[in-house]
Design a protein around this motif. Sequence first.
Motif, PDB file in Angstrom:
ATOM      1  N   GLU A 191      36.858  77.670  30.730  1.00 56.67           N
ATOM      2  CA  GLU A 191      36.862  76.657  31.798  1.00 56.67           C
ATOM      3  C   GLU A 191      36.041  75.430  31.404  1.00 56.67           C
ATOM      4  OE1 GLU A 191      38.721  76.634  34.471  1.00 56.67           O
ATOM      5  OE2 GLU A 191      39.577  78.537  33.801  1.00 56.67           O
ATOM      6  N   ARG A 205      35.602  83.660  29.908  1.00 57.52           N
ATOM      7  CA  ARG A 205      36.295  82.849  30.934  1.00 57.52           C
ATOM      8  C   ARG A 205      35.508  81.568  31.251  1.00 57.52           C
ATOM      9  NH1 ARG A 205      38.412  87.345  35.383  1.00 57.52           N
ATOM     10  NH2 ARG A 205      39.915  88.386  33.979  1.00 57.52           N
ATOM     11  N   ARG A 233      38.221  73.429  29.210  1.00 58.37           N
ATOM     12  CA  ARG A 233      39.226  72.761  30.038  1.00 58.37           C
ATOM     13  C   ARG A 233      38.641  71.523  30.725  1.00 58.37           C
ATOM     14  NH1 ARG A 233      41.894  75.634  35.348  1.00 58.37           N
ATOM     15  NH2 ARG A 233      43.146  73.847  36.052  1.00 58.37           N
ATOM     16  N   SER A 234      37.427  71.663  31.238  1.00 59.74           N
ATOM     17  CA  SER A 234      36.760  70.532  31.886  1.00 59.74           C
ATOM     18  C   SER A 234      36.469  69.416  30.895  1.00 59.74           C
ATOM     19  CB  SER A 234      35.453  71.012  32.532  1.00 59.74           C
ATOM     20  OG  SER A 234      34.736  69.928  33.090  1.00 59.74           O
TER      21      SER A 234
END
Length: 348
Positions: free
Chosen positions: A144, A140, A147-148
């Motif tokens: 993230e 996870r 995604r950032s």
Amino acid sequence: MNRISLLCLLLPFLIASCGSSESRSTEGLKEDTIPVKLLALSPHSSGQEVRTSGVFTTDNEAIVSFKNGGVINRVYVKEGDAVKAGQLLATLNPTEVDASVMQAKLSEEKAKRDFKRAQQLYKDSVVTLEQFQNAETALRIAQEQLRSANYNLNQTEIRASASGFVLRRLVNDGQVVGPGTAVLQLNKTGGSDWQLKVGVSDKQWAAISLGDSAIVTSDVINKAIPAIVYKKSEGIDPSSGVFTIMLKLTSGSDGLKIGAGMFAQAIIRSKQQTEGWQIPYDAILDGDAGKAFVFITDDGKTAKRIEISVDAVQQDKVLVSAGLENARSLIISGSAYLTDGSPIKVVD
């Protein structure tokens, strides 16, 4: 004997000559008396008029910048260019951000493999529940981070959020900028939300209130436009050293050819009542920085020079806030020929 007779004959002429000289001296004094006109002084309350100037702008003016620092790859617009919503305006060199995205992708792929392996081993009772949960958490976190990184990649571009035009271009191609460094100043066009941005002194700022009426004029616009005080700055603008007042055009601006940065004048009518005296502009002598001098008289025979505090100049009138408290009459004509203590003669 002849000398005595001669003196007797000349004595009447000498006396007459002295009398004539004294008469001429008296006439000379009378000629030095300067004719003046007076104005009876009485204080009254009035609203202050603030005359100022500024430039047109809109409420949609914005400074755009990059979220992250880097090297400017290219700026596609220049000052004065019209832009459309969604148009690409500037880009950063994406090399560094691309590398971050690639690292995030690799980390995510590894985390996926680790998670699948831990999941299978947990089913076979080879690893503990804690080890399986740690692998899931690592996956996870990697997702993230990717995604950032992708978000930062999108922030290497600046696009117009609405149609308008470029007011200022603040950087050039190849320039290194930090996060949040101003790149372009944009202004949204269309509609009737034009405002006039003006500067006022601290004293004028204190006298102006939100909702005060104003009249806006310009050399380009052939009519006066009503406006109201829409916003007041809470501090001095560091670049100009004055307080900023925003005047919103209320009506009559539709169809007018107004452009951002266009110069205009404004008269703001403050609702705040001030106690003072209104005197003719011609009665003012030399002055500076809100101070001036006038002549008054208390007995109608002698001029007296005093200092006054000028609050505002309104066309041919001057608003005086202090200095005339003990004055009865103001000399409004003939002041240029007077000095302090000059004899005067009041004429109609």
